[in-house]
Scaffold this active site. Structure first.
Site, mmCIF file in Angstrom:
data_model
loop_
_atom_site.group_PDB
_atom_site.id
_atom_site.type_symbol
_atom_site.label_atom_id
_atom_site.label_comp_id
_atom_site.label_asym_id
_atom_site.label_seq_id
_atom_site.Cartn_x
_atom_site.Cartn_y
_atom_site.Cartn_z
ATOM 1 C CG ASP A 31 36.165 39.482 37.768
ATOM 2 O OD1 ASP A 31 36.730 38.391 37.970
ATOM 3 O OD2 ASP A 31 36.759 40.502 37.366
ATOM 4 C CD GLU A 244 41.255 37.062 43.086
ATOM 5 O OE1 GLU A 244 41.751 38.204 43.173
ATOM 6 O OE2 GLU A 244 41.388 36.337 42.084
#
Length: 345
Positions: A31, A244
């Site tokens: 991420d 997301e």
């Protein structure tokens, strides 16, 4: 869901065919939120560990408990790990699962925005502050008022305004906030409370930040993602709808909202004229990578744009042990982004 580990792939060959190599390989990172501060690249990833949790659709196996900051002198240099910048034990309101963070800089201060589950098992978003881009960061004693779900991304516009984008489906709990309060029914079901396939998809959220970047200056509202006809994307359109990993960048006066489609494993984007949207879907940025998740950031370094992303090739397909990577991102003459294939054919 795919199996946690993929056994039928030649990972040595796959790594040879990968278009980029892990930025760091001594720990697992995912991420990546990348920023270019003061002539240097700083990456704020989550830190993957083998937490021993069961593999499920709620993401229990993503048991991350701290953050490390990675820096690079330039896009070709090796990543430098600056150690633990913030640990869950230092955050009074947080209990576990320090998932994908982001960072911002203002007036000599650096801000780390992060999601975590509180002691009530509900995701909130917190903020921690430092005088250095690499930390250590001192967390605020409480989560941001009115925050919920996961994946904060903070965008600084040219007028000095800052906006937070956030939200994630399934284990990210966004669907549990459809009525404005958290719905705790059917806690073991990641797909409970989702819209029907022919209904409008759940949209990511946006909130303008206060001048001190510590709170929301307004109630969070939807970021509308629309198709070429101006219609909102539908929940069943899972190759295009938001799941997301919200991110925003600005190029030639246009706002580009990019995100992950989750269970279909694409990074996609839309273009709009305002940080609030609406954003018209334009296509894919990144084809699927090895591993279930796909999460990215887009950062300009000098005169070029770069896509920071992750995959699970280094861990030979273990879903929750990922490695951050980077590759150049190109906008064509019409402002569209050239889609990237992460492995050479």
């Amino acid at each position: 869901m795919p199996e946690e580990k993929i056994d039928h792939i030649d990972f040595d060959l796959l790594n040879e065919k990968a278009i980029s190599k892990p930025i760091v390989s001594h720990i697992y990172t995912a991420d990546p939120s990348a920023h270019y501060f003061n002539g240097k690249i700083y990456i704020y990833p989550s830190h993957d560990i083998d937490g021993g949790e069961a593999f499920d659709d709620l993401g229990s196996h993503f048991a991350m408990e701290d953050y490390h900051v990675i820096s690079m002198e330039n896009i070709e240099s090796e990543g430098v790990d600056h150690g633990v910048a913030l640990h869950v034990d230092d955050v009074p309101w947080a209990a576990k699962q320090m998932w994908a963070p982001d960072a911002a800089h203002k007036n000599g201060k650096y801000y780390l925005f992060f999601p975590a589950k509180g002691h009530d098992d509900i995701f909130r978003i917190g903020v921690a502050v430092s005088d250095s881009p690499v930390g250590p960061f001192t967390p605020r004693p409480k989560a941001i008022k009115g925050s919920f779900s996961i994946d904060p991304a903070v965008f600084e516009d040219e007028d000095g305004s800052y906006y937070m984008y956030f939200g994630g489906l399934w284990g990210g709990q966004l669907q549990r906030w459809r009525t404005g309060t958290y719905d705790s029914s059917q806690p073991k079901s990641p797909t409970a409370h989702l819209p029907k396939d022919d209904e409008t998809a759940l949209m990511p959220k946006i909130a303008k930040m206060t001048d001190d970047l510590l709170e929301f200056a307004e109630e969070p509202k939807d970021v509308l993602l629309i198709d070429e006809k101006g219609n909102p994307l539908l929940a069943g359109d899972n190759k295009r709808r938001f799941f997301e990993a919200a991110w925003l960048h600005k190029h030639n006066g246009k706002y580009y909202f990019s995100y992950s489609t989750g269970d279909t494993h694409f990074i996609c984007y839309g273009i709009g004229d305002s940080p609030y949207g609406p954003f018209t879907y334009k296509g894919k940025i990144l084809e699927p990578v090895i591993g279930w998740t796909s999460h990215h950031s887009i950062c300009k370094v000098e005169d070029k744009w770069y896509l920071f992303y992750h995959d699970s090739s280094l861990s030979k397909g273990v879903t929750h042990l990922r490695s951050i990577k980077v590759i150049e991102l190109v906008h064509d003459q019409n402002g569209l982004i050239n889609a990237i294939e992460p492995y050479k054919l």
